[in-house]
Design an enzyme around this catalytic site. Structure first.
Site, PDB file in Angstrom:
ATOM      1  CE1 TYR A 128     -18.404  10.764 -15.078  1.00 47.27           C
ATOM      2  CE2 TYR A 128     -17.067  10.696 -13.095  1.00 47.27           C
ATOM      3  CZ  TYR A 128     -17.964  10.090 -13.962  1.00 47.27           C
ATOM      4  OH  TYR A 128     -18.401   8.817 -13.712  1.00 47.27           O
TER       5      TYR A 128
ATOM      6  CG  ASP B  11     -10.106  15.718 -14.577  1.00 45.30           C
ATOM      7  OD1 ASP B  11      -9.493  15.175 -15.513  1.00 45.30           O
ATOM      8  OD2 ASP B  11     -11.026  15.158 -13.949  1.00 45.30           O
TER       9      ASP B  11
ATOM     10  CE  LYS C  68     -13.407   7.705 -18.358  1.00 42.51           C
ATOM     11  NZ  LYS C  68     -13.279   7.886 -16.961  1.00 42.51           N
TER      12      LYS C  68
ATOM     13  NE  ARG D 193      -2.886   0.341   3.383  1.00 39.40           N
ATOM     14  CZ  ARG D 193      -2.172   0.516   4.507  1.00 39.40           C
ATOM     15  NH1 ARG D 193      -1.433   1.596   4.645  1.00 39.40           N
ATOM     16  NH2 ARG D 193      -2.217  -0.369   5.476  1.00 39.40           N
TER      17      ARG D 193
HETATM   18  O1  P1T Z   1     -14.210   6.707 -13.584  1.00 36.62           O
HETATM   19  P1  P1T Z   1     -12.997   7.129 -12.809  1.00 36.62           P
HETATM   20  O2  P1T Z   1     -11.729   6.466 -13.274  1.00 36.62           O
HETATM   21  O3  P1T Z   1     -13.189   7.044 -11.331  1.00 36.62           O
HETATM   22  O4  P1T Z   1     -12.739   8.671 -13.163  1.00 36.62           O
HETATM   23  C1  P1T Z   1     -13.650   9.692 -12.884  1.00 36.62           C
HETATM   24  C2  P1T Z   1     -13.490  10.815 -13.866  1.00 36.62           C
HETATM   25  C3  P1T Z   1     -12.740  11.931 -13.509  1.00 36.62           C
HETATM   26  N1  P1T Z   1     -12.544  12.960 -14.355  1.00 36.62           N
HETATM   27  C4  P1T Z   1     -13.092  12.965 -15.587  1.00 36.62           C
HETATM   28  C5  P1T Z   1     -12.886  14.131 -16.481  1.00 36.62           C
HETATM   29  C6  P1T Z   1     -13.839  11.861 -16.017  1.00 36.62           C
HETATM   30  O5  P1T Z   1     -14.357  11.896 -17.251  1.00 36.62           O
HETATM   31  C7  P1T Z   1     -14.055  10.763 -15.136  1.00 36.62           C
HETATM   32  C8  P1T Z   1     -14.867   9.575 -15.512  1.00 36.62           C
HETATM   33  N2  P1T Z   1     -15.720   9.806 -16.588  1.00 36.62           N
HETATM   34  C9  P1T Z   1     -16.577   8.889 -17.145  1.00 36.62           C
HETATM   35  C10 P1T Z   1     -16.729   7.637 -16.692  1.00 36.62           C
HETATM   36  C11 P1T Z   1     -17.362   9.383 -18.288  1.00 36.62           C
HETATM   37  O6  P1T Z   1     -17.965   8.587 -19.031  1.00 36.62           O
HETATM   38  O7  P1T Z   1     -17.351  10.606 -18.499  1.00 36.62           O
END
Ligand code: P1T
Length: 389
Positions: free
Chosen positions: A109, A181, A206, A56
């Site tokens: 988001y 972000d 992503k 961890r």
């Molecule tokens: O899904 P996760 O890995 O926890 O990430 C969240 C997140 C944070 N910031 C942005 C700009 C994002 O687009 C996302 C996650 N977004 C999607 C799942 C979506 O379909 O837009």
């Protein structure tokens, strides 16, 4: 490789963090092994072997990824988390205390807004949402107890940009931490730390992972004090990326530059096709001359990415019929993978945002978001053509 900045982006994406181990007992692997061990033995009580104690806190495979991530964003420190939201939670826990105030872009988001409003907002801090397209709105929202400004650029799903350099001058003047972000562009097209941001966060689910097969989040910083705070909370909260997921992410990153170029080329071709389609009201893509911040996009970023949004003529039911007719575009949340994905924010990714707020910021019922993949673009256009028809 102490000075990683002397290398180009792809050289770093491939080599940094994965230098072959030629020390005695090392095996010269050109790909970092997946270190599954959760704990690391030592010979002497006070001397953890090579600094490793418990996975961890530090794991060799995750550490390779964190080193690579830091290098790609031109920061000294990187962190890998089990999801983008785990990364965001850890940033907020590290940098905001009860009674503090944060300023955030009003187009974020949906899951980030839920985290800020429902999880933290109720009992930890106060938040003001502003349209950060104009830096003045950010400055006007700053109060004495403002500790953090949170931006997405481009935003999800309306692809609005914020002038990161201008906003960083404001946050620096007020001694506030600026978080950006960078999920939509990846470090290949935008490096917020170079533009004055203090913290960069990604959903590495992503573009960084790139293949829709690994959930993850990453955080990069250059400042040592911020590094120490986030490192303390990464270990204390424990939402770390697993060794296997670290390996998948490392594998994905190696082709990030190639993928981003192709995502962008396909997205621009599709954006131009949609702009001329009679069933399309408007197309939002920072690479189009019609995007209100096209000039800022050209000045601030090295590319426009692979996500575009467009509004179709008709009702939400017409939008649903269109989406359900597509054959190559998967009707799915998420973005940034090699395959094209399409979704309806009002009913899917941003359904946790109230209708009132959606209408205020411009997420209509027929706004469709596309994550353009790296398939043959003629096939993608043929699919859109038959579904719009
Ligand atoms: O899904 P996760 O890995 O926890 O990430 C969240 C997140 C944070 N910031 C942005 C700009 C994002 O687009 C996302 C996650 N977004 C999607 C799942 C979506 O379909 O837009």
């Amino acid at each position: 490789m102490a000075n990683t900045k002397k290398y180009g982006f792809s050289t770093r994406a491939i080599h940094i963090g994965e230098e072959p181990d030629f020390r005695e007992g090392g095996t010269g692997d050109v790909v970092i092994p997946i270190h599954l061990s959760t704990t690391f033995a030592r010979k002497k009580v006070d001397e953890p072997t090579a600094g490793y104690e418990y996975t961890r806190s530090l794991n060799p495979t995750r550490n390779a990824l964190e080193t690579k991530l830091a290098s790609l964003e031109n920061g000294r420190y990187g962190f890998a988390f089990s999801s983008g939201l785990a990364a965001e939670s850890t940033i907020l826990l590290s940098l905001v205390k009860p009674g503090d105030h944060i300023v955030a872009f009003d187009d974020l988001y949906g899951g980030t807004k839920r985290l800020i409003n429902q999880v933290f907002g109720n009992f930890v801090f106060e938040v003001s949402y502003v349209n950060a397209v104009d830096p003045k709105n950010v400055e006007e929202a700053i109060k004495e107890n403002t500790k953090l400004v949170w931006l997405e650029s481009p935003t999800n799903p309306l692809l609005k940009l914020s002038d990161i350099t201008a906003i960083s001058r404001i946050t620096q003047k007020h001694g506030i931490v600026l978080v950006v972000d960078n999920t939509f562009l990846s470090p290949y097209f935008q490096k917020p730390l170079d533009l004055g941001a203090d913290v960069v966060v990604h959903s590495s689910t992503k573009y960084i992972g790139g293949h829709s097969d690994v959930l993850g989040g990453s955080v990069m910083v250059d400042n040592e004090e911020l590094f120490k705070k986030i490192q303390y909370h990464q270990n204390s909260v424990g939402a770390v990326l697993s060794p296997f997921d670290s390996y998948l992410t490392l594998r994905g990153i190696k082709t990030l530059a190639l993928r981003m170029e192709r995502h962008q080329g396909n997205a621009l071709t599709i954006a131009r096709y949609l702009e001329k389609h009679p069933k399309v009201i408007r197309v939002i893509y920072p690479g189009l001359e019609s995007h209100p911040q096209h000039a800022l996009a050209k000045a601030q970023t090295a590319g426009f990415g692979g996500v575009l949004s467009f509004e179709i003529v008709g009702t939400i039911d017409d939008a649903k019929v269109f989406l359900e007719k597509l054959q190559l575009f998967a009707l799915a949340e998420s973005l940034g993978g090699v395959e094209s994905l399409i979704e309806l924010p009002a009913a899917m990714t941003h359904s946790s945002v109230s209708r009132e707020v959606r209408e205020k910021i411009g997420i209509s019922d027929t706004l469709v978001r596309v994550s353009v993949g790296i398939e043959d673009v003629e096939d993608l256009i043929a699919d859109l053509e038959q579904a719009l028809g």
